[in-house]
Design an enzyme around this catalytic site. Structure first.
Site, PDB file in Angstrom:
ATOM      1  N   ASN A 189       0.841  -1.194   0.000  1.00  0.00           N
ATOM      2  CA  ASN A 189       0.000   0.000   0.000  1.00  0.00           C
ATOM      3  C   ASN A 189       0.877   1.245   0.000  1.00  0.00           C
ATOM      4  O   ASN A 189       1.698   1.445   0.899  1.00  0.00           O
ATOM      5  CB  ASN A 189      -0.893   0.028   1.246  1.00  0.00           C
ATOM      6  CG  ASN A 189      -1.703   1.321   1.343  1.00  0.00           C
ATOM      7  OD1 ASN A 189      -2.696   1.492   0.653  1.00  0.00           O
ATOM      8  ND2 ASN A 189      -1.270   2.241   2.196  1.00  0.00           N
ATOM      9  N   GLU A 190       0.737   2.038  -1.053  1.00  0.00           N
ATOM     10  CA  GLU A 190       1.414   3.330  -1.174  1.00  0.00           C
ATOM     11  C   GLU A 190       2.930   3.233  -1.013  1.00  0.00           C
ATOM     12  O   GLU A 190       3.570   4.125  -0.472  1.00  0.00           O
ATOM     13  CB  GLU A 190       0.834   4.351  -0.187  1.00  0.00           C
ATOM     14  CG  GLU A 190      -0.612   4.712  -0.481  1.00  0.00           C
ATOM     15  CD  GLU A 190      -1.143   5.828   0.410  1.00  0.00           C
ATOM     16  OE1 GLU A 190      -0.413   6.278   1.311  1.00  0.00           O
ATOM     17  OE2 GLU A 190      -2.301   6.251   0.216  1.00  0.00           O
ATOM     18  N   ASN A 213      -5.416   4.739  -4.570  1.00  0.00           N
ATOM     19  CA  ASN A 213      -5.954   5.559  -3.490  1.00  0.00           C
ATOM     20  C   ASN A 213      -6.088   6.978  -4.012  1.00  0.00           C
ATOM     21  O   ASN A 213      -5.070   7.620  -4.318  1.00  0.00           O
ATOM     22  CB  ASN A 213      -5.018   5.535  -2.276  1.00  0.00           C
ATOM     23  CG  ASN A 213      -4.818   4.133  -1.715  1.00  0.00           C
ATOM     24  OD1 ASN A 213      -5.600   3.235  -1.994  1.00  0.00           O
ATOM     25  ND2 ASN A 213      -3.771   3.955  -0.929  1.00  0.00           N
ATOM     26  N   TYR A 252      -7.366  16.030  -0.520  1.00  0.00           N
ATOM     27  CA  TYR A 252      -5.973  16.450  -0.630  1.00  0.00           C
ATOM     28  C   TYR A 252      -5.748  17.288  -1.881  1.00  0.00           C
ATOM     29  O   TYR A 252      -4.643  17.794  -2.110  1.00  0.00           O
ATOM     30  CB  TYR A 252      -5.048  15.236  -0.631  1.00  0.00           C
ATOM     31  CG  TYR A 252      -5.039  14.496   0.691  1.00  0.00           C
ATOM     32  CD1 TYR A 252      -4.561  15.116   1.839  1.00  0.00           C
ATOM     33  CD2 TYR A 252      -5.509  13.202   0.791  1.00  0.00           C
ATOM     34  CE1 TYR A 252      -4.564  14.455   3.059  1.00  0.00           C
ATOM     35  CE2 TYR A 252      -5.513  12.525   2.003  1.00  0.00           C
ATOM     36  CZ  TYR A 252      -5.043  13.154   3.140  1.00  0.00           C
ATOM     37  OH  TYR A 252      -5.053  12.490   4.348  1.00  0.00           O
ATOM     38  N   TRP A 297     -12.525   5.038   2.529  1.00  0.00           N
ATOM     39  CA  TRP A 297     -11.567   5.114   3.628  1.00  0.00           C
ATOM     40  C   TRP A 297     -12.116   6.097   4.639  1.00  0.00           C
ATOM     41  O   TRP A 297     -12.175   7.273   4.375  1.00  0.00           O
ATOM     42  CB  TRP A 297     -10.205   5.591   3.125  1.00  0.00           C
ATOM     43  CG  TRP A 297      -9.174   5.554   4.218  1.00  0.00           C
ATOM     44  CD1 TRP A 297      -8.822   6.562   5.061  1.00  0.00           C
ATOM     45  CD2 TRP A 297      -8.381   4.422   4.582  1.00  0.00           C
ATOM     46  NE1 TRP A 297      -7.871   6.142   5.927  1.00  0.00           N
ATOM     47  CE2 TRP A 297      -7.582   4.833   5.667  1.00  0.00           C
ATOM     48  CE3 TRP A 297      -8.282   3.112   4.132  1.00  0.00           C
ATOM     49  CZ2 TRP A 297      -6.674   3.974   6.284  1.00  0.00           C
ATOM     50  CZ3 TRP A 297      -7.393   2.268   4.745  1.00  0.00           C
ATOM     51  CH2 TRP A 297      -6.594   2.700   5.803  1.00  0.00           C
ATOM     52  N   LYS A 302     -11.595  10.120   9.151  1.00  0.00           N
ATOM     53  CA  LYS A 302     -12.252   9.784   7.891  1.00  0.00           C
ATOM     54  C   LYS A 302     -13.289   8.675   8.021  1.00  0.00           C
ATOM     55  O   LYS A 302     -13.902   8.278   7.029  1.00  0.00           O
ATOM     56  CB  LYS A 302     -11.209   9.399   6.833  1.00  0.00           C
ATOM     57  CG  LYS A 302     -10.282  10.544   6.420  1.00  0.00           C
ATOM     58  CD  LYS A 302      -9.404  10.146   5.251  1.00  0.00           C
ATOM     59  CE  LYS A 302      -8.438  11.263   4.885  1.00  0.00           C
ATOM     60  NZ  LYS A 302      -7.344  11.411   5.859  1.00  0.00           N
TER      61      LYS A 302
END
Length: 692
Positions: free
Chosen positions: A416-417, A470, A476, A554, A575
């Site tokens: 992930n990321e 994502n 953002y 999320w 969130k």
């Protein structure tokens, strides 16, 4: 290769994988003791394992337990060693057997001692591990079990940092001592069930099964018989088989093939049908038995149509979830695990991403039962050191082998990321390729997946079988509409690429009710109304694009991130659709419930904006019912039909009187009447708002 669309795909990507799955071992078929009561001490103690060490001053705790609640409460976040000790007496039933200790999860590393002697070490905070202690345990008198635990940073362990979620310390999942005959279905093969069931062919009239059983033999006998019994949901026997194995020696992987006639498929929430398999290992006059549930399914992913379950289109919309609650951190009880899955089921989710690590055995079982498809993953998250490869492979083996047989799991998540900037020789690129290869060696039936926060093409992109993204457009980045632009341009440019949105979301603090004061994404004010508006627009974009084969909000629940100071509450990611303590379902929860659930929904949004200064207002209602009637102060105002494709009705230009106003909505059907109401107070004087 670094461009994920360069694969052996035809013009229309049509990934087809057959699956059959089952549960973790049924310990009720073996003698076992659950170790709940422990002594605990935080800090370094070089004598914590010694029998001469007194633990009389140590704290009494109940496992599951964590010593990292200071991270949630913002009073330190200790990262270091601690000790747990307990005294156990072996039951009479185990005296002639082999004895094992199984830890379902210890964060983040554990060294285990029995009667002063080291019996093993485990690195990794989210998977189970099991040690045999037959030759070290005392069958007369008491035994002292000591565990040295640490959650200190370790660049050879994944995850290498805690920038996105806390790395809790402690024995935060159950511990069992259990026994088996001398010849057993081995529980020490990566703490798995020892039984692996694969559907090699699935047709409407037949499912071919391959059953692999790992056997460990410490008896003097060299011949064993395995009996297989498959039962349907009504507990009726539908298939039986026996197989004799001669000259097995010490260890054996026994393979047998069986068939199911006209199998009933595990079909998600439409019909999460499970069979049960009983495996009996008969060695002389002893029997080791494990009973598991399992389900049969097929799935495919089409780059234009989306997800296909058992040859039918099946919409995958759901949430991500961390395993923690406000009062207990990760040391959740079975009741709390059940509560979480009931809420995920209530909202109408058809898919669940278990972030960012292996979750509890019970969570997977509940997903199986409720028909919720699961993306589960290893904690290879965000940053990397280049030294974590060995531990990443170990945790992937544990994830796959311990959960191989669950019908709900359909993809293995590899990262992930994780970002790589310097090409294909960068350590995470090399490691991802190795993890993918390992995954397919262990499990031929499932795809691998990863979640990227980069663009449609990136250095890490396209290594796993499936790539997801994502995307937080509007949180953002300035505009929520950026999501539609990104999806459409990506699909147009790469029409053969399967697209999933693995995360999207926005912060929402239920104490913040003035949308004009929004301070995104890292400020101190996160109004709930903006979170709701974000999800209304984002879901409206996603739902109308069938080529988005899955999407994940999320997050389902607020969760802790030590050191964060956002949204007016420290150490919290806001969130979630539900608050950290599970006490309040935010407006966005009901928005999704109205869109996803087949249960009737009627809910007045912005209900916590109780004190108002404007006489004229609007009333927004989330519903999946045909029409809704609004009443203000017992006066009927208007009836409106549902015409929105996101299941929202808004009554505009509604006038409030000074003081308290009762807002009520009613929906009547032939056999159904739902009602919801709130009280809003108008303060024309313009006094400062008070949010309760």
């Amino acid at each position: 290769m670094n461009i994920f669309f360069k694969r052996v795909f035809t013009v229309v990507i049509f990934l087809s994988y057959i699956q059959l799955t089952a549960q973790i071992p049924a310990f009720q078929d073996r003698s076992f003791v659950k170790l709940d009561h422990w002594k605990f001490s935080k800090g370094i103690d070089n004598q914590g394992h010694l029998l001469t060490k007194s633990d009389s001053s140590w704290q009494d705790v109940i496992v599951p337990h964590t010593y990292s609640m200071d991270a949630i409460k913002g009073i330190g976040y200790y990262k270091g060693q601690a000790w747990y000790r307990t005294v156990l007496k072996v039951p009479e039933s185990m005296k002639e057997d082999r004895v094992f200790i199984r830890f379902e999860g210890v964060g983040q590393e554990a060294i285990v001692y029995l009667n002063g002697k080291k019996i093993g070490k485990h690195i990794g905070g989210y998977s189970a591990f099991c040690f045999e202690v037959t030759d070290k345990i005392k069958f007369e008198g008491k035994n002292v079990l000591a565990v040295n635990v640490t959650n200190a940073p370790n660049f050879k362990r994944i995850p290498v940092d805690d920038a996105l979620f806390n790395h809790y310390g402690g024995i935060y999942r159950p511990v069992l001592v259990f026994s088996t005959p001398k010849c057993n279905i081995t529980p020490t093969y990566f703490a798995s069930s020892g039984v692996f069931i694969e559907a090699t062919e699935v047709k409407s009239n037949r499912a071919k099964l391959e059953i692999r059983t790992h056997i460990s033999n410490q008896s003097s006998l060299n011949e064993v018989k395995i009996k297989y019994i498959i039962r349907n949901k009504a507990n009726e026997i539908v298939r039986e088989a026996e197989k004799l194995f001669q000259t097995i020696g010490k260890d054996l992987i026994a393979t047998n093939h069986m068939e199911l006639d006209h199998p009933i498929l595990w079909n998600g929430k439409l019909n999460p049908y499970q069979y049960s398999l009983e495996v009996q290992l008969i060695c002389g006059n002893t029997i080791d038995k494990i009973t598991q549930k399992f389900g049969v399914k097929t799935y495919q992913i089409d780059s234009s149509k989306g997800f296909i379950l058992n040859d039918e289109l099946y919409n995958l919309h759901g949430v991500c979830k961390h395993q923690e609650q406000e009062e207990v951190g990760p040391a959740m009880s079975e009741g709390q695990l059940v509560e979480d899955m009931e809420l995920i089921d209530e909202i109408g989710a058809t898919v669940l991403r278990l972030s960012h690590y292996q979750h509890s055995d019970r969570t997977y079982e509940l997903a199986d039962e409720k028909g919720i498809l699961v993306w589960t993953e290893i904690p290879y998250v965000h940053d990397w050191s280049g030294r974590e490869g060995g531990n990443a492979k170990q945790q992937l083996k544990e994830l796959i082998l311990q959960n191989y047989n669950h019908p709900s799991i359909f993809v293995w998540g590899l990262w992930n990321e994780v970002r790589a900037w310097s090409g294909e020789k960068t350590p995470p690129v090399v490691l991802t390729k190795e993890l993918k290869k390992l995954s397919h060696e262990l499990d031929k039936t499932r795809l691998t997946i990863s979640a990227s926060d980069r663009d449609i093409v990136s250095t890490m992109g396209g290594i796993t079988d499936l790539q997801a993204w994502n995307k937080y457009f509007g949180w953002y980045t300035p505009s929520i509409d950026g999501l539609s632009n990104w999806l459409d341009s990506s699909h147009k440019k790469f029409p053969n690429t399967t697209i999933s949105i693995s995360e999207y979301g926005a912060g929402g603090n239920i104490q913040h009710q003035d949308i004009n004061r929004l301070e995104r994404p890292k400020g101190a004010y996160f109004p709930e109304q903006f979170q709701t508006e974000y999800h209304e627009k984002s879901w409206g974009i996603i739902k109308n694009r069938p080529f988005v084969w899955s999407s994940f909000v999320w997050n389902m629940f607020d969760f802790s991130v030590a050191g964060w100071n956002r949204g007016g509450v420290r150490n919290l990611n806001h969130k979630g659709l539900i608050t950290f303590d599970r006490k309040v379902k935010k407006d966005a929860f009901y928005f999704y419930k109205a869109n996803w659930s087949d249960k009737p929904v009627l809910y007045i949004a912005e209900r916590r904006h109780k004190d108002r200064t404007q006489e004229k207002t609007s009333v927004k209602v989330y519903t999946n019912l045909e029409k809704v009637t609004l009443y203000v102060n017992d006066k009927k105002i208007e009836t409106k039909k549902l015409t929105s494709d996101i299941n929202s009705i808004t009554f505009n230009d509604i006038r409030l009187k000074d003081g308290k106003n009762t807002i009520k909505v009613i929906s009547k059907g032939n056999s159904l009447k739902l009602e919801d109401s709130v009280i809003w107070t108008l303060k024309k004087s313009g006094l400062a708002l008070k949010v309760e």
